[in-house]
Design an enzyme around this catalytic site. Structure first.
Site, short mmCIF file in Angstrom:
data_model
loop_
_atom_site.label_atom_id
_atom_site.label_comp_id
_atom_site.label_asym_id
_atom_site.label_seq_id
_atom_site.Cartn_x
_atom_site.Cartn_y
_atom_site.Cartn_z
N LYS A 74 40.43 60.44 -40.85
CA LYS A 74 39.32 60.69 -39.93
C LYS A 74 39.01 59.48 -39.04
O LYS A 74 38.52 59.64 -37.93
CB LYS A 74 38.08 61.12 -40.72
CG LYS A 74 38.20 62.53 -41.25
CD LYS A 74 36.93 63.02 -41.92
CE LYS A 74 37.13 64.45 -42.40
NZ LYS A 74 35.97 65.02 -43.05
N ASN A 95 37.19 64.77 -36.96
CA ASN A 95 37.85 65.78 -37.81
C ASN A 95 38.53 66.86 -36.98
O ASN A 95 39.24 67.70 -37.53
CB ASN A 95 36.88 66.40 -38.82
CG ASN A 95 36.02 67.49 -38.21
OD1 ASN A 95 35.76 67.47 -37.00
ND2 ASN A 95 35.54 68.41 -39.02
N ASP A 110 31.90 68.20 -38.71
CA ASP A 110 31.30 68.23 -40.06
C ASP A 110 29.77 68.25 -39.97
O ASP A 110 29.11 68.98 -40.70
CB ASP A 110 31.73 66.99 -40.87
CG ASP A 110 33.14 67.10 -41.41
OD1 ASP A 110 33.63 68.24 -41.60
OD2 ASP A 110 33.76 66.05 -41.65
N ALA A 135 27.23 57.47 -47.99
CA ALA A 135 27.37 57.03 -46.59
C ALA A 135 28.84 57.04 -46.19
O ALA A 135 29.28 56.25 -45.37
CB ALA A 135 26.79 55.63 -46.44
N GLY A 137 32.48 59.41 -45.01
CA GLY A 137 32.83 60.14 -43.79
C GLY A 137 31.95 61.35 -43.55
O GLY A 137 31.48 61.58 -42.43
N ARG A 159 25.56 52.75 -52.76
CA ARG A 159 25.76 51.62 -53.67
C ARG A 159 25.80 50.33 -52.87
O ARG A 159 26.29 50.31 -51.73
CB ARG A 159 27.08 51.79 -54.44
CG ARG A 159 27.04 52.98 -55.38
CD ARG A 159 28.32 53.16 -56.11
NE ARG A 159 29.40 53.56 -55.23
CZ ARG A 159 30.56 54.05 -55.63
NH1 ARG A 159 30.79 54.19 -56.92
NH2 ARG A 159 31.50 54.39 -54.78
N LYS A 160 25.28 49.26 -53.49
CA LYS A 160 25.28 47.98 -52.78
C LYS A 160 26.63 47.30 -53.00
O LYS A 160 26.77 46.37 -53.78
CB LYS A 160 24.13 47.10 -53.26
CG LYS A 160 23.72 46.08 -52.22
CD LYS A 160 22.28 45.69 -52.32
CE LYS A 160 21.87 44.96 -51.06
NZ LYS A 160 20.50 44.53 -51.06
N MET A 211 31.46 66.59 -58.15
CA MET A 211 32.61 67.37 -57.67
C MET A 211 33.59 67.68 -58.81
O MET A 211 33.77 66.85 -59.70
CB MET A 211 33.32 66.56 -56.58
CG MET A 211 34.36 67.33 -55.83
SD MET A 211 34.87 66.43 -54.37
CE MET A 211 36.18 65.43 -55.01
N TYR A 235 31.40 72.05 -52.65
CA TYR A 235 31.47 73.51 -52.80
C TYR A 235 32.28 73.91 -54.03
O TYR A 235 32.36 75.08 -54.38
CB TYR A 235 32.03 74.17 -51.53
CG TYR A 235 33.30 73.55 -51.02
CD1 TYR A 235 34.54 73.94 -51.49
CD2 TYR A 235 33.24 72.51 -50.08
CE1 TYR A 235 35.69 73.34 -51.04
CE2 TYR A 235 34.39 71.90 -49.62
CZ TYR A 235 35.61 72.32 -50.10
OH TYR A 235 36.76 71.71 -49.66
P1 NAP Z 1 34.10 59.42 -48.72
O1 NAP Z 1 34.22 59.09 -47.28
O2 NAP Z 1 35.09 58.87 -49.68
O3 NAP Z 1 32.61 59.01 -49.19
C1 NAP Z 1 32.20 59.16 -50.53
C2 NAP Z 1 30.76 58.67 -50.69
O4 NAP Z 1 30.39 58.93 -52.05
C3 NAP Z 1 30.59 57.18 -50.46
O5 NAP Z 1 29.38 56.93 -49.79
C4 NAP Z 1 30.55 56.63 -51.88
O6 NAP Z 1 29.70 55.53 -52.06
C5 NAP Z 1 29.87 57.75 -52.62
N1 NAP Z 1 30.17 57.72 -54.05
C6 NAP Z 1 31.37 57.99 -54.65
N2 NAP Z 1 31.24 57.84 -55.98
C7 NAP Z 1 29.96 57.44 -56.22
C8 NAP Z 1 29.21 57.12 -57.40
N3 NAP Z 1 29.77 57.19 -58.60
N4 NAP Z 1 27.91 56.76 -57.26
C9 NAP Z 1 27.34 56.70 -56.04
N5 NAP Z 1 27.98 57.00 -54.89
C10 NAP Z 1 29.28 57.37 -54.98
O7 NAP Z 1 34.17 61.01 -48.93
P2 NAP Z 1 33.64 62.17 -47.96
O8 NAP Z 1 34.78 62.65 -47.13
O9 NAP Z 1 32.40 61.70 -47.30
O10 NAP Z 1 33.32 63.33 -49.02
C11 NAP Z 1 32.22 63.24 -49.90
C12 NAP Z 1 32.01 64.60 -50.59
O11 NAP Z 1 31.72 65.57 -49.61
C13 NAP Z 1 33.24 65.11 -51.33
O12 NAP Z 1 32.79 65.70 -52.52
C14 NAP Z 1 33.82 66.15 -50.40
O13 NAP Z 1 34.49 67.18 -51.08
C15 NAP Z 1 32.57 66.69 -49.74
N6 NAP Z 1 32.81 67.24 -48.39
C16 NAP Z 1 32.41 68.52 -48.13
C17 NAP Z 1 32.62 69.05 -46.86
C18 NAP Z 1 32.20 70.47 -46.57
O14 NAP Z 1 32.59 71.01 -45.51
N7 NAP Z 1 31.41 71.10 -47.42
C19 NAP Z 1 33.22 68.27 -45.83
C20 NAP Z 1 33.59 66.96 -46.14
C21 NAP Z 1 33.39 66.45 -47.43
P3 NAP Z 1 29.95 54.06 -51.47
O15 NAP Z 1 29.69 54.18 -50.00
O16 NAP Z 1 28.95 53.25 -52.16
O17 NAP Z 1 31.36 53.70 -51.80
#
Ligand code: NAP
Length: 290
Positions: A74, A95, A110, A135, A137, A159-160, A211, A235
């Protein structure tokens, strides 16, 4: 598989990801094109992280109408594009790419998908306050679109770690370029989280927590109240532990299926100029409710 509609004029739509083959997008887009009698097929390509430039050039060479990006592309796709929409520039993520005769425009749908799912669930974002967990993608795309759609205030809990200051800079940029105040807090500060939720209309989980087989939740049930709207962009499973907590308190709540559907419908519209038949696609591609 019925491929009788494919012919010499059929144009390609694609997904680039790593992994990519689990995606529901090929089914959604190819079915939508068939239902509308449009001449497109959508295929998923799993490419290596260092092959993104080559993949973009190849799709351009083959005159693909457009493509989607999922993890981990992305952000890394951006140097290969000619233009970005405002939402993509602010989010720093793309995206959806639209190919207009070799000119590539990057957009992010998104956030649009999430905001549309909110409205679909009778939540009007104008003037409202959201607490959002995460915070990454997806979260940044949601935050940008929520700010552009005139939400009043957004409080990010993350998370910090080594990306905390980047999120602070992102929040500052969105606050400066929109009418929405965006602030960032340490996820470990449970008192701040509880206070923030108490002063919010909407709580959104945009982290990976909950998830698949993960049954954790980042909040405790006593932080929730009946008048709070709770959403989880996950989902799978359809009902995460957070949503089960919210249901037990009587909150209105929904999962990420509609976000997925509507982000796809926005990409489809950008490529084909036509509205995706979302009700038929929801029925054929999404089966479970929470
Ligand atoms: P990403 O860019 O990897 O971001 C993941 C986020 O989750 C980061 O902010 C990370 O925190 C946080 N995180 C991960 N493990 C954690 C924990 N144990 N405690 C606290 N925070 C935690 O992933 P993404 O693409 O944004 O996707 C995130 C979720 O959204 C996934 O489950 C994905 O399947 C879902 N999603 C859904 C859709 C939809 O259309 N419904 C679209 C995209 C994504 P840090 O910043 O502190 O590292």
């Amino acid at each position: 598989m019925d491929l009788t509609h494919v012919n010499g004029q059929t144009r390609l739509l694609a997904l680039l990801g790593h992994p990519a083959h689990h995606s529901i997008s090929p089914k959604m887009h190819t079915q939508a094109a068939r239902l509308l009698g449009l001449d497109y097929v959508y295929l998923a390509f799993d490419i290596q992280p260092d092959q993104i430039g080559q993949a973009v050039s190849s799709l351009k060479l083959m005159d693909a109408r457009g493509f989607n990006l999922t993890m981990p592309f992305k952000c890394s796709v951006i140097p290969y594009l000619d233009h970005l929409t405002k939402a993509a520039r602010l989010a720093g993520a793309v995206n959806t790419v639209i190919n207009d005769n070799g000119i590539l425009t990057g957009d992010t749908t998104d956030g649009y998908g999430y905001m549309k799912s909110l409205r679909q669930n009778n939540f009007n974002p104008v003037g409202k306050t959201m607490t959002i967990l995460g915070a990454g993608g997806a979260a940044t795309a949601i935050i940008v679109q929520a700010a552009l759609d005139r939400m009043k205030e957004i409080r990010i809990f993350k998370r910090k770690n080594n990306t905390f200051e980047d999120t602070v800079s992102f929040a500052k940029k969105v606050t400066e370029e929109t009418d929405c105040l965006v602030t960032v807090y340490d996820m470990a500060d449970k008192k701040a989280l509880s206070d923030s939720i108490a002063g919010s209309d909407l709580l959104t989980n945009a982290t990976n927590v909950g998830m698949g087989s993960d049954t954790n939740s980042l909040v405790t049930t006593d932080m929730l109240r009946k008048s709070l709207v709770v959403s989880d962009i996950i989902y799978e499973p359809p009902c995460t532990t957070l949503l089960a907590q919210a249901k037990s308190v009587g909150c209105s709540c929904f999962n990420g299926a509609d976000m997925l559907l509507y982000q796809g419908s926005a990409s489809f519209k950008a490529w084909t100029g036509k509205d995706m038949p979302v009700d038929e696609i929801r029925r054929s591609c999404f089966t479970e409710n929470i």
